[in-house]
Scaffold this active site. Sequence first.
Site, mmCIF file in Angstrom:
data_model
loop_
_atom_site.group_PDB
_atom_site.id
_atom_site.type_symbol
_atom_site.label_atom_id
_atom_site.label_comp_id
_atom_site.label_asym_id
_atom_site.label_seq_id
_atom_site.Cartn_x
_atom_site.Cartn_y
_atom_site.Cartn_z
ATOM 1 N NE ARG A 110 15.536 -3.518 22.136
ATOM 2 C CZ ARG A 110 15.311 -3.459 20.829
ATOM 3 N NH1 ARG A 110 14.417 -2.600 20.349
ATOM 4 N NH2 ARG A 110 15.955 -4.247 20.005
ATOM 5 C CB THR A 123 7.729 -12.627 22.832
ATOM 6 O OG1 THR A 123 8.862 -11.988 23.428
ATOM 7 C CG2 THR A 123 6.640 -12.682 23.873
ATOM 8 C CG ASP A 143 12.031 -10.166 25.012
ATOM 9 O OD1 ASP A 143 13.178 -10.648 25.024
ATOM 10 O OD2 ASP A 143 11.689 -9.237 24.267
ATOM 11 C CG ASP A 194 8.028 -8.946 26.998
ATOM 12 O OD1 ASP A 194 7.528 -9.804 26.240
ATOM 13 O OD2 ASP A 194 8.542 -7.900 26.581
ATOM 14 C CG ASP A 204 1.325 -7.535 25.601
ATOM 15 O OD1 ASP A 204 0.523 -8.490 25.614
ATOM 16 O OD2 ASP A 204 1.900 -7.105 26.617
ATOM 17 N N GLY A 209 8.490 -9.784 16.564
ATOM 18 C CA GLY A 209 9.752 -10.532 16.552
ATOM 19 C C GLY A 209 9.478 -12.019 16.487
ATOM 20 N NE ARG A 225 8.620 -5.268 16.246
ATOM 21 C CZ ARG A 225 9.598 -6.195 16.334
ATOM 22 N NH1 ARG A 225 10.409 -6.358 15.314
ATOM 23 N NH2 ARG A 225 9.760 -6.908 17.434
#
Lengths: 333, 333, 333, 333
Positions: free
Chosen positions: C181, C135, C137, C139, C107, C15, C76
């Site tokens: 998510r 990212t 996120d 995360d 990751d 992303g 992707r």
Amino acid sequence: MSSQVKRIGVLTSGGDAPGMNAAVRGVVRTAVNQGIECVGIRRGWSGLINSDFVQLSGSSVSHIIDKGGTMLYTARSLEFMQHEGREKAIATCKLLGLDGIVAIGGDGTFRGALALSRQIAESGHKLEVVGIPATIDNDIGCSHYTIGFDTACNTAIECIDKLRDTMQSHERCSVVEVMGRHAGYLALYVGIAVGATAVLIPERTVDFERDVVEKIRRARLAGSTHYMVVVAEGAGSAIEIGKRIHEEVGIDPRVTVLGHIQRGGSPSARDRETASRMGYEAVMALAQGRGNRIIATRDGRIVDLDMEEALAMTKEFDMDRYDVLEALTNIGN
Amino acid sequence: MSSQVKRIGVLTSGGDAPGMNAAVRGVVRTAVNQGIECVGIRRGWSGLINSDFVQLSGSSVSHIIDKGGTMLYTARSLEFMQHEGREKAIATCKLLGLDGIVAIGGDGTFRGALALSRQIAESGHKLEVVGIPATIDNDIGCSHYTIGFDTACNTAIECIDKLRDTMQSHERCSVVEVMGRHAGYLALYVGIAVGATAVLIPERTVDFERDVVEKIRRARLAGSTHYMVVVAEGAGSAIEIGKRIHEEVGIDPRVTVLGHIQRGGSPSARDRETASRMGYEAVMALAQGRGNRIIATRDGRIVDLDMEEALAMTKEFDMDRYDVLEALTNIGN
Amino acid sequence: MSSQVKRIGVLTSGGDAPGMNAAVRGVVRTAVNQGIECVGIRRGWSGLINSDFVQLSGSSVSHIIDKGGTMLYTARSLEFMQHEGREKAIATCKLLGLDGIVAIGGDGTFRGALALSRQIAESGHKLEVVGIPATIDNDIGCSHYTIGFDTACNTAIECIDKLRDTMQSHERCSVVEVMGRHAGYLALYVGIAVGATAVLIPERTVDFERDVVEKIRRARLAGSTHYMVVVAEGAGSAIEIGKRIHEEVGIDPRVTVLGHIQRGGSPSARDRETASRMGYEAVMALAQGRGNRIIATRDGRIVDLDMEEALAMTKEFDMDRYDVLEALTNIGN
Amino acid sequence: MSSQVKRIGVLTSGGDAPGMNAAVRGVVRTAVNQGIECVGIRRGWSGLINSDFVQLSGSSVSHIIDKGGTMLYTARSLEFMQHEGREKAIATCKLLGLDGIVAIGGDGTFRGALALSRQIAESGHKLEVVGIPATIDNDIGCSHYTIGFDTACNTAIECIDKLRDTMQSHERCSVVEVMGRHAGYLALYVGIAVGATAVLIPERTVDFERDVVEKIRRARLAGSTHYMVVVAEGAGSAIEIGKRIHEEVGIDPRVTVLGHIQRGGSPSARDRETASRMGYEAVMALAQGRGNRIIATRDGRIVDLDMEEALAMTKEFDMDRYDVLEALTNIGN
């Protein structure tokens, strides 16, 4: 000229729009300068029914010109649409001794104002009403421009610019739903401003093959690898349109519904300036003895129109803009 | 209608303005759709003199509608003001086989276009020119609106909103200089939109006691503890005005000169939309055989005017706006 | 120190995140300054498979530091997850003579890089890989901060501030779904920054009565008439939560799904600065002979970690922030 | 744990910074939740001297988290620097029965707090003070981060991005002065984030030939036709530097002094979040019996430090960032 108007109310009603606060400020400050007392009615017509009000001085409206929303709150009132509801509102007007009301909102707001004015006249009293058009949809027949439209357009293009960054990086199609249940002004204006691949509006029957599929194909053939489809909510659901694009073009669009974000935000220069002047003109109309008016922009100027006549006006949708959009998004060969 | 125009040039000249890129895109895309070739002339008229150009296709102008500045660069050319300079430019026009030029800029740009067109006509050739008004000052006589003004207003109010945060916290006076060497449109519009305590413009002789000192005093008496003075650069230096406020009111103002920040930034929705439509109309005028035109907004509509007549037009400064400003910043009693 | 590294590739994968361009610029400019050639691989790992690349000089990355998205595109790649896919990628690496690759992403991107590095080692060649965490996120286990998070937070709070304007005016409840998510970093950070009434995150089991119903009730009792509920997409659907609020509290919330808007926009100062430094450190690690590293922020500093160890790290979710949120949104009595 | 603290004061002092309101909200809401009464002291220490205060409930700080400036106003107090001035402040503390004070500001603010705390102790009373670092300059020795810095950086890069639009179009040099009388944190951070050609900071002796002239020349040789020079106000006057560039390089730069714009604006997500947590931690320290503390960020975490020790700390300026800047703005060949 000596004004007969001694005390007026001001309210915002219907959907809120950025610039409503600037209009309230314009009304209050002009009133104060004309020696007219000003009462803020809260929550639209229901505030008049429920005696929900606040007295406003010049400094009550300091520091609001740059704020979105409305300091007077807004609401839709079913009760006010009934004769009995308006009777209660009339009681408040009489109690407060209001000579006039400035109502900031859309067509529904103005119709309410007119009904109130007539009903109060039947009882032998007089209440002059003046409307100020404020709605992000720009769908008021008598006025070329309505307060809030410019801010909503800018909010929408800022969001769509962000979407474009990620759509370009992923070479994707984006479908964006903007506000406009009955009118495509916002969608078309925004569509031109972001260089949309396709724009769907309620004023023009959608031929999906011609208006969406073919446009995406031509953009692809011209070398584009991402596409932006703007949909007015009245022209279809972005989610449904996204599905159909997937079925018919075989690409997997990302759907965004901008929603209420478009209603908020600090008003743009244009909305603050227009709202300030409209607020001024509304009070000047009352002060100069012209009641039952709607303040409107016509041919780039601010004028006041007879409210009944203004409510009967319709605004032709400028389909030329659609031609411009099509010419400019056709990348050519 | 079959167009005689086969190949046109497009250039931006004079001070840059946000929305110039959207206008260039409008010109190029419309031309491509009309079957007209399009050549981008770089660095204004000097690019025509120096054969500094680039061929433009529909995709050459992708992804520029949201960008400030101008992808064609801009410059002021002294050489083009001379007969010999224009001879060199004419040689380029002939070499490239240009039938028309769309010149995006201000009055100086248009006068250059007209001089070029006449000089080329003397040599028995024909070059149709069309002007698109773009300047953040909004000071073009024939057009109520010029591309870039709205973005500049929004940039200025965003900066002034930030200044207000800190001025309020410290209970200070702020003096802000905005652009406008000969015109107060930006200063007055911005002044209304930010609720300025005082606005100084070149169109109105400044009486310092009445226009600044007294306004600050009345605001203070009404309870304000911070003040915002907006100055068009043509109405005086903010630094000088700050000093004079210090001397005559005894407070120590903070001075900010907004400067070139006002020229940049992603164009607003209004500037993108107007520029897109003006670019479209410029090419349509050429395609339909109407040359020597200026695209202008009059009474809220986009029209094309005879260039010579348009250059002779003057725009009356709307002093009513000054009354509105005064009424709304007078907090009252 | 003389570097063995002569030519490296740089790619963005997964992303997109604002700041990826600044990281690419950091990599390219540092490489050029270290005398290392730089090749941009387009569309992530699939570009390596399909030989989709572009040579980059120092000026190739001018004017991108302030742009959202990624100039190298991103995608992707399922094929790259297979041995055969990576064989094709290895062929490209050998053909281009790449000694190293800087992979910007999450990751999944780093695991791909490690697999590639190992597979190429089996063939007797060497390819050093370095990962840069990007990212929205936040995360990624090994790094306290990931590029794009700050911009996404700012985008979300700007949207929610606009929503608040209109929610306040109408005295409504707003339910906003933000990205995340599997992680609630964005939701919780944003929730604190906007003063949300309630925040739902995947890291904490939702007790609807306690976490939503009761919070709205307490806000109402304390005098609030509008409420802001922020939901990470991994903690439930905003639409469902809106329905449930309607059922259990009897108010009719407005639901907004911010969606991909959060991925775009000009990167914030923090994302540009961090990305620039991480790009620099990534190339310096390669130039100094340290391969198979991930550039990470630990305790406020930028470090490089062994890639395999880094991929095994987990980041504890800071539940203290949830306590802060609860304390600050409890208006009290 | 049962708290001994019953009633605290909160104030903002020195230069204002975006996020101060979020910190005030954090203090007040946490206090209310801990059963501690909270009094807002207006206009910094002078408010304590003049008994200028307001009682604050949880709802007193609603709708301020997103506002720039400080609702408590701020000022610098010469009187408080004298023993007699502090005696008056102590009288107010005793009258109001304050057990603690949270002081939001910079080093000067904290030294004032410590002096107050000691002087009150001499009189046999106890007043615990806690400091929260807030200044856009980020120049507080004990804390890696200070509230307001991030917003100021974002404001500066947004302004400089706009300048770049017009500088690029005109192929000009821009010299921008950013805040920082004694510290170059803002200038260097911003310089990296905008990709400045050169950055001048007070921490590094300026060699004009090496640091400005040569950088502009190398950029020109590499193909650049516009240049951005960022100057911390402590490293020289932008106007002087502009003149010298004109003399030594022969180009005519445009100079912009960003000034107080950098102090205002809605705080960024980072400043709101950090300020909220710092406000929380300040009250928790008091509630848990830890007085004379400064809340600081160290290694990415929020901690509280002994105030006296903290005031003696110095923060090393990270010169590595200067290397990064130089590497990334050297376009190479």
